[in-house]
Design a protein around this motif. Sequence first.
Motif, PDB file in Angstrom:
ATOM      1  N   TRP A 115      -6.617   6.607  -0.754  1.00 18.79           N
ATOM      2  CA  TRP A 115      -6.339   7.868  -1.450  1.00 18.79           C
ATOM      3  C   TRP A 115      -7.067   9.047  -0.799  1.00 18.79           C
ATOM      4  O   TRP A 115      -6.581  10.182  -0.854  1.00 18.79           O
ATOM      5  CB  TRP A 115      -6.763   7.771  -2.929  1.00 18.79           C
ATOM      6  N   ALA A 116      -8.215   8.796  -0.172  1.00 18.03           N
ATOM      7  CA  ALA A 116      -9.026   9.899   0.370  1.00 18.03           C
ATOM      8  C   ALA A 116      -8.295  10.694   1.455  1.00 18.03           C
ATOM      9  O   ALA A 116      -8.227  11.924   1.384  1.00 18.03           O
ATOM     10  CB  ALA A 116     -10.361   9.367   0.879  1.00 18.03           C
ATOM     11  N   PRO A 117      -7.718  10.040   2.496  1.00 18.77           N
ATOM     12  CA  PRO A 117      -6.987  10.819   3.498  1.00 18.77           C
ATOM     13  C   PRO A 117      -5.829  11.611   2.908  1.00 18.77           C
ATOM     14  O   PRO A 117      -5.508  12.709   3.385  1.00 18.77           O
ATOM     15  CB  PRO A 117      -6.486   9.753   4.481  1.00 18.77           C
ATOM     16  N   PHE A 118      -5.201  11.067   1.869  1.00 19.43           N
ATOM     17  CA  PHE A 118      -4.041  11.754   1.297  1.00 19.43           C
ATOM     18  C   PHE A 118      -4.436  12.935   0.420  1.00 19.43           C
ATOM     19  O   PHE A 118      -3.689  13.903   0.298  1.00 19.43           O
ATOM     20  CB  PHE A 118      -3.159  10.748   0.547  1.00 19.43           C
ATOM     21  N   TYR A 119      -5.619  12.883  -0.175  1.00 18.38           N
ATOM     22  CA  TYR A 119      -6.137  14.085  -0.842  1.00 18.38           C
ATOM     23  C   TYR A 119      -6.435  15.166   0.203  1.00 18.38           C
ATOM     24  O   TYR A 119      -6.217  16.353  -0.042  1.00 18.38           O
ATOM     25  CB  TYR A 119      -7.405  13.763  -1.632  1.00 18.38           C
ATOM     26  N   PHE A 120      -6.954  14.761   1.358  1.00 18.38           N
ATOM     27  CA  PHE A 120      -7.224  15.690   2.448  1.00 18.38           C
ATOM     28  C   PHE A 120      -5.929  16.369   2.903  1.00 18.38           C
ATOM     29  O   PHE A 120      -5.845  17.596   2.998  1.00 18.38           O
ATOM     30  CB  PHE A 120      -7.867  14.926   3.611  1.00 18.38           C
ATOM     31  N   ILE A 121      -4.920  15.569   3.185  1.00 17.89           N
ATOM     32  CA  ILE A 121      -3.637  16.100   3.650  1.00 17.89           C
ATOM     33  C   ILE A 121      -3.003  16.982   2.584  1.00 17.89           C
ATOM     34  O   ILE A 121      -2.465  18.058   2.882  1.00 17.89           O
ATOM     35  CB  ILE A 121      -2.695  14.936   4.030  1.00 17.89           C
ATOM     36  N   SER A 122      -3.065  16.551   1.331  1.00 20.19           N
ATOM     37  CA  SER A 122      -2.467  17.326   0.237  1.00 20.19           C
ATOM     38  C   SER A 122      -3.167  18.665   0.058  1.00 20.19           C
ATOM     39  O   SER A 122      -2.522  19.680  -0.225  1.00 20.19           O
ATOM     40  CB  SER A 122      -2.527  16.525  -1.071  1.00 20.19           C
ATOM     41  N   THR A 123      -4.487  18.683   0.234  1.00 21.74           N
ATOM     42  CA  THR A 123      -5.230  19.939   0.131  1.00 21.74           C
ATOM     43  C   THR A 123      -4.787  20.917   1.212  1.00 21.74           C
ATOM     44  O   THR A 123      -4.561  22.110   0.941  1.00 21.74           O
ATOM     45  CB  THR A 123      -6.744  19.680   0.240  1.00 21.74           C
ATOM     46  N   LEU A 124      -4.651  20.431   2.443  1.00 20.48           N
ATOM     47  CA  LEU A 124      -4.175  21.285   3.536  1.00 20.48           C
ATOM     48  C   LEU A 124      -2.776  21.810   3.246  1.00 20.48           C
ATOM     49  O   LEU A 124      -2.470  22.989   3.482  1.00 20.48           O
ATOM     50  CB  LEU A 124      -4.170  20.509   4.854  1.00 20.48           C
ATOM     51  N   GLY A 125      -1.898  20.936   2.729  1.00 16.77           N
ATOM     52  CA  GLY A 125      -0.523  21.339   2.447  1.00 16.77           C
ATOM     53  C   GLY A 125      -0.439  22.412   1.374  1.00 16.77           C
ATOM     54  O   GLY A 125       0.274  23.409   1.523  1.00 16.77           O
ATOM     55  N   ILE A 126      -1.160  22.217   0.288  1.00 16.53           N
ATOM     56  CA  ILE A 126      -1.163  23.205  -0.794  1.00 16.53           C
ATOM     57  C   ILE A 126      -1.741  24.526  -0.305  1.00 16.53           C
ATOM     58  O   ILE A 126      -1.214  25.606  -0.607  1.00 16.53           O
ATOM     59  CB  ILE A 126      -1.962  22.664  -2.001  1.00 16.53           C
ATOM     60  N   LEU A 129       0.825  -1.194   0.000  1.00 15.26           N
ATOM     61  CA  LEU A 129       0.000   0.000   0.000  1.00 15.26           C
ATOM     62  C   LEU A 129       0.869   1.257   0.000  1.00 15.26           C
ATOM     63  O   LEU A 129       0.593   2.216  -0.734  1.00 15.26           O
ATOM     64  CB  LEU A 129      -0.919   0.004   1.229  1.00 15.26           C
ATOM     65  N   ILE A 130       1.917   1.250   0.808  1.00 15.81           N
ATOM     66  CA  ILE A 130       2.833   2.394   0.855  1.00 15.81           C
ATOM     67  C   ILE A 130       3.495   2.608  -0.505  1.00 15.81           C
ATOM     68  O   ILE A 130       3.606   3.740  -0.993  1.00 15.81           O
ATOM     69  CB  ILE A 130       3.899   2.184   1.952  1.00 15.81           C
ATOM     70  N   ILE A 131       3.914   1.521  -1.132  1.00 15.65           N
ATOM     71  CA  ILE A 131       4.529   1.628  -2.466  1.00 15.65           C
ATOM     72  C   ILE A 131       3.529   2.192  -3.468  1.00 15.65           C
ATOM     73  O   ILE A 131       3.863   3.069  -4.282  1.00 15.65           O
ATOM     74  CB  ILE A 131       5.034   0.248  -2.930  1.00 15.65           C
ATOM     75  N   ALA A 132       2.285   1.707  -3.384  1.00 18.66           N
ATOM     76  CA  ALA A 132       1.250   2.165  -4.322  1.00 18.66           C
ATOM     77  C   ALA A 132       0.957   3.651  -4.161  1.00 18.66           C
ATOM     78  O   ALA A 132       0.635   4.334  -5.141  1.00 18.66           O
ATOM     79  CB  ALA A 132      -0.028   1.349  -4.114  1.00 18.66           C
ATOM     80  N   LEU A 133       1.046   4.169  -2.950  1.00 16.98           N
ATOM     81  CA  LEU A 133       0.826   5.592  -2.720  1.00 16.98           C
ATOM     82  C   LEU A 133       2.059   6.414  -3.068  1.00 16.98           C
ATOM     83  O   LEU A 133       1.958   7.580  -3.470  1.00 16.98           O
ATOM     84  CB  LEU A 133       0.442   5.834  -1.259  1.00 16.98           C
ATOM     85  N   ALA A 134       3.231   5.790  -2.939  1.00 19.11           N
ATOM     86  CA  ALA A 134       4.484   6.513  -3.199  1.00 19.11           C
ATOM     87  C   ALA A 134       4.725   6.722  -4.689  1.00 19.11           C
ATOM     88  O   ALA A 134       5.251   7.767  -5.097  1.00 19.11           O
ATOM     89  CB  ALA A 134       5.661   5.758  -2.579  1.00 19.11           C
ATOM     90  N   ILE A 149     -11.221   8.772 -12.239  1.00 16.13           N
ATOM     91  CA  ILE A 149     -10.056   8.838 -11.357  1.00 16.13           C
ATOM     92  C   ILE A 149     -10.286   8.065 -10.060  1.00 16.13           C
ATOM     93  O   ILE A 149      -9.435   7.250  -9.653  1.00 16.13           O
ATOM     94  CB  ILE A 149      -9.650  10.294 -11.061  1.00 16.13           C
ATOM     95  N   THR A 150     -11.406   8.288  -9.381  1.00 21.18           N
ATOM     96  CA  THR A 150     -11.590   7.597  -8.102  1.00 21.18           C
ATOM     97  C   THR A 150     -11.872   6.094  -8.259  1.00 21.18           C
ATOM     98  O   THR A 150     -11.349   5.300  -7.468  1.00 21.18           O
ATOM     99  CB  THR A 150     -12.681   8.273  -7.246  1.00 21.18           C
ATOM    100  N   PRO A 151     -12.667   5.638  -9.246  1.00 20.43           N
ATOM    101  CA  PRO A 151     -12.783   4.188  -9.419  1.00 20.43           C
ATOM    102  C   PRO A 151     -11.447   3.528  -9.750  1.00 20.43           C
ATOM    103  O   PRO A 151     -11.119   2.467  -9.202  1.00 20.43           O
ATOM    104  CB  PRO A 151     -13.767   4.051 -10.589  1.00 20.43           C
TER     105      PRO A 151
END
Length: 461
Positions: free
Chosen positions: A200-211, A6-11, A177-179
């Motif tokens: 992917w959902a939590p990481f879109y959340f975190i990325s939005t805050l970061g940007i 999972l980590i590799i897939a997100l990386a 994209i989401t499917p």
Amino acid sequence: MTWLWLIIALAVPTVCGFVTASYLLAVQRAGIFFRLFLGFGLGMGFMAMGSFFLNLAGVQFSFIVMCLAQVIIASPFLVLLLRRRGMNDDSPQLSSQNKESGILKTVFAAVLIFAIAIKVCFVLYSGLARPIYSHDAWSNWSAGAKLFYYNNGLLLDNASEFFFGRGYRMYMGHPLITPLAQTYLSAAIGDFNEALVKAWAPFYFISTLGIFYFALRKETMWLTALVFTFFLSAAPLFSYHALDAYADLPLAFYVLAGSVLMWEFMERGGKPGVLALSGLLFAMGAFTKNEGIPYMAFAGSSLLVFCIVNKKGLKTALFWILPALLYIAPWIIFKSGLNIGFGHAGEAGKMNWINGLHLEIFPLYIKELFLTLNFGFIFPFFAVMTLFGLRKVLTSNIKYLYAVIALMMATFLFIYITTFDFKAVTERTGINRNIMTFIPLSLFIASLIYIKSGRDDDKSA
């Protein structure tokens, strides 16, 4: 091993998007963290479109194939990045010559950081532990993703009764994209795990805050940017969507990211790469939800007006328009060819029109914006800043971002009033999700008005 894969897939998408952003934003001296937060969503967009193309060509889905799809797209940018000489990377966005001091500010900042960190930890834990729990998320996005995963493709055989997810996808015209993100993560871990496929959902959340934070950090003191980031993280519906598999959170990410880069170009100029990346991100929004198409159209129109007013030349706008069209045109052509439509009508060119107008929508729409807890105090703050900062809006480049929000609000209202989607308001089934797509951009605009109005115009920190 599940977590490792999972980590590799997100990386992989993060690295691919990071490389692309690093090349296109090199002249703007964008910080490493800003590019990393951009990278995740950008890479997921590459993965989805690349996998879509490969499956059209007859290549079945697998983890290797879906990784290869994004690597192929990012590879030219890596080569160009390596060839670029004399690039002194990762310089900070703003100098820190005059440091804020004082025990109260330090304690206040620590409290804000702690609160944001707690929210991020909650979102990560719950998002990765809770299965898909809303009917709309399952019927609109996840059921089709599960079918694509177990059939290793989009089922594009016309003879199949399940062609392109028929029977599993409520609206076959919904973008991918989401499917495909769920299919991709399932291929990585070897199972359709209903909690992990929406990682992917939590990481879109975190990325939005970061940007959001780093974009504001270019405009003001770090503490002010941190305060506004805290208010974004505290919006209940925003974090709620980080726990489920619906597509409005990713769309909100792409709208914010594309708008931030468009703002960067308008305020500071720069090379065409900034505009190209902005257009690409808006196009990815259109490949996330159908609502992304008007967002893309309004952003492109707003940029075009900016270029005309500021005598930038129409050719400048093409650096935004061409990458956007290059990305989204194949999907539009594909949908038009299959006649599967863009809304809830099921056929291209058709809408669920009604006899008469549902004007009772207006007070309900206003109530949901300003008198619910779904969005915290973001929209009251937005309204106050508009009222007291209207002159600043009209005399600055903020008006071009403001136009995107205003036109999108008007579009949603028009659809609610004239189609059977009025039920999304009267039954409260869709209005809040629709509004959520412009939460981050609304707060970003309101924050800019506050900053540019002179209440906090000192950039030193």
